[in-house]
Design a protein around this motif. Sequence first.
Motif, PDB file in Angstrom:
ATOM      1  N   ASP A  53      56.903   4.630  31.592  1.00 52.48           N
ATOM      2  CA  ASP A  53      56.405   4.317  32.935  1.00 52.48           C
ATOM      3  C   ASP A  53      55.408   5.368  33.413  1.00 52.48           C
ATOM      4  O   ASP A  53      54.384   5.032  34.028  1.00 52.48           O
TER       5      ASP A  53
ATOM      6  N   TYR B 292      51.632   4.517  34.595  1.00 51.84           N
ATOM      7  CA  TYR B 292      51.141   4.767  35.952  1.00 51.84           C
ATOM      8  C   TYR B 292      49.975   5.757  35.958  1.00 51.84           C
ATOM      9  O   TYR B 292      49.033   5.611  36.756  1.00 51.84           O
TER      10      TYR B 292
ATOM     11  N   PRO C 182      54.992   1.571  41.632  1.00 54.92           N
ATOM     12  CA  PRO C 182      56.385   1.525  41.167  1.00 54.92           C
ATOM     13  C   PRO C 182      57.311   0.798  42.135  1.00 54.92           C
ATOM     14  O   PRO C 182      58.211   0.060  41.709  1.00 54.92           O
TER      15      PRO C 182
ATOM     16  N   VAL D  75      56.588  -2.990  41.824  1.00 58.93           N
ATOM     17  CA  VAL D  75      57.015  -3.513  40.527  1.00 58.93           C
ATOM     18  C   VAL D  75      58.525  -3.697  40.487  1.00 58.93           C
ATOM     19  O   VAL D  75      59.036  -4.753  40.076  1.00 58.93           O
ATOM     20  N   GLU D  76      59.285  -2.689  40.919  1.00 57.36           N
ATOM     21  CA  GLU D  76      60.746  -2.796  40.893  1.00 57.36           C
ATOM     22  C   GLU D  76      61.246  -3.857  41.861  1.00 57.36           C
ATOM     23  O   GLU D  76      62.229  -4.552  41.576  1.00 57.36           O
TER      24      GLU D  76
ATOM     25  N   THR E 134      60.301  -7.449  40.312  1.00 60.70           N
ATOM     26  CA  THR E 134      60.982  -7.793  39.055  1.00 60.70           C
ATOM     27  C   THR E 134      62.490  -7.625  39.130  1.00 60.70           C
ATOM     28  O   THR E 134      63.177  -7.790  38.111  1.00 60.70           O
TER      29      THR E 134
ATOM     30  N   ARG F 198      63.217  -3.952  37.325  1.00 69.73           N
ATOM     31  CA  ARG F 198      62.652  -3.686  35.999  1.00 69.73           C
ATOM     32  C   ARG F 198      61.277  -3.027  36.126  1.00 69.73           C
ATOM     33  O   ARG F 198      60.676  -3.006  37.184  1.00 69.73           O
ATOM     34  N   SER F 199      60.815  -2.496  35.019  1.00 70.71           N
ATOM     35  CA  SER F 199      59.468  -1.961  34.880  1.00 70.71           C
ATOM     36  C   SER F 199      59.128  -2.013  33.398  1.00 70.71           C
ATOM     37  O   SER F 199      59.927  -2.490  32.587  1.00 70.71           O
TER      38      SER F 199
ATOM     39  N   LYS G 114      61.621   0.266  31.494  1.00 72.15           N
ATOM     40  CA  LYS G 114      62.989  -0.256  31.521  1.00 72.15           C
ATOM     41  C   LYS G 114      63.115  -1.513  30.669  1.00 72.15           C
ATOM     42  O   LYS G 114      64.161  -1.761  30.065  1.00 72.15           O
TER      43      LYS G 114
ATOM     44  N   ARG H 182      67.952  -2.085  33.598  1.00 71.13           N
ATOM     45  CA  ARG H 182      67.531  -2.636  34.882  1.00 71.13           C
ATOM     46  C   ARG H 182      68.211  -1.855  35.993  1.00 71.13           C
ATOM     47  O   ARG H 182      69.377  -1.502  35.884  1.00 71.13           O
TER      48      ARG H 182
END
Length: 284
Positions: free
Chosen positions: A45, A49, A89, A92-93, A96, A99-100, A103, A109
């Motif tokens: 991650d 990023y 971030p 995204v989390e 989802t 998740r990323s 992950k 998760r």
Amino acid sequence: MAKPPESVVHDERVSGDDELITGEAVALDVRPAGIILRGAGTLIDWAAYLLLYLLIMLLLFWLFADVIDDALSKALSVAGLVFAILIVPMLVETATGGRSLGKTVIGARIVRDDGGAIGLRHAFIRALLGVLEIFMTFGGIAATTGLLNSKSKRLGDLLAGTYSQHERVPRATAPAHRLPPELTLWSQTADVAKLPDRLARRVAQFLRQSAALTPFAREKLSTSLAAEVAPFVSPLPSVPPETFLLGVQVLRRDREFAALRLEQAQQERLAPVLTGLPHDFPNR
């Protein structure tokens, strides 16, 4: 009579922090992601990023190349960094469900402490603390905090009430146990229907783990379990305790499977009658 070890009676009681108690008072055996897996996911991650930040900066400097100065350059750098390591971030989390990219790679998760999906508030707290404990300290605070608790929680997880759940589990394999040849005649007349389900699960768990036990513990535990199983089995064969347990488990499994197949066949035969219309009734 000897008491079975913890590994065999695991299904009858709560055994630690890795079990989640649902609203129906059912204990679920969940696996938190370990510190090494979490570190690998964080590195992925982090790289993603930072790459996004570089792409954003290249795009901004290309768009404002004619009017850019030192003040605007610093402002764009700060804005791009905040967007890449805080806003993205968090979004995204939230989108989802925990998740990323990292992950997903490690099969984890982020979930709440009660096992539910995280929301925007949880993702914001995690992302905000992640700037400090991951990006500013190169993961030092996150690693230190994760080593001090059983679920490898980092500081953001402790404040948000979340943890990383490992969802990638080994694929279940078909049971390999077969009826011992010396019990073939016994199996034709044996009665194992009265064996309680809890005791049967303990026997099945012992047979799965027996290869990993020491010879002394294996013999002691098989003798203890055979003594508990014997009152529910008739007739009793003259075989060693572990062979007796294996025969009971295989015979019970095969008979239950045959009963389920018979029930399924009966339901398939009755399906036309249950779903069909009465004689001369119009199909509207």
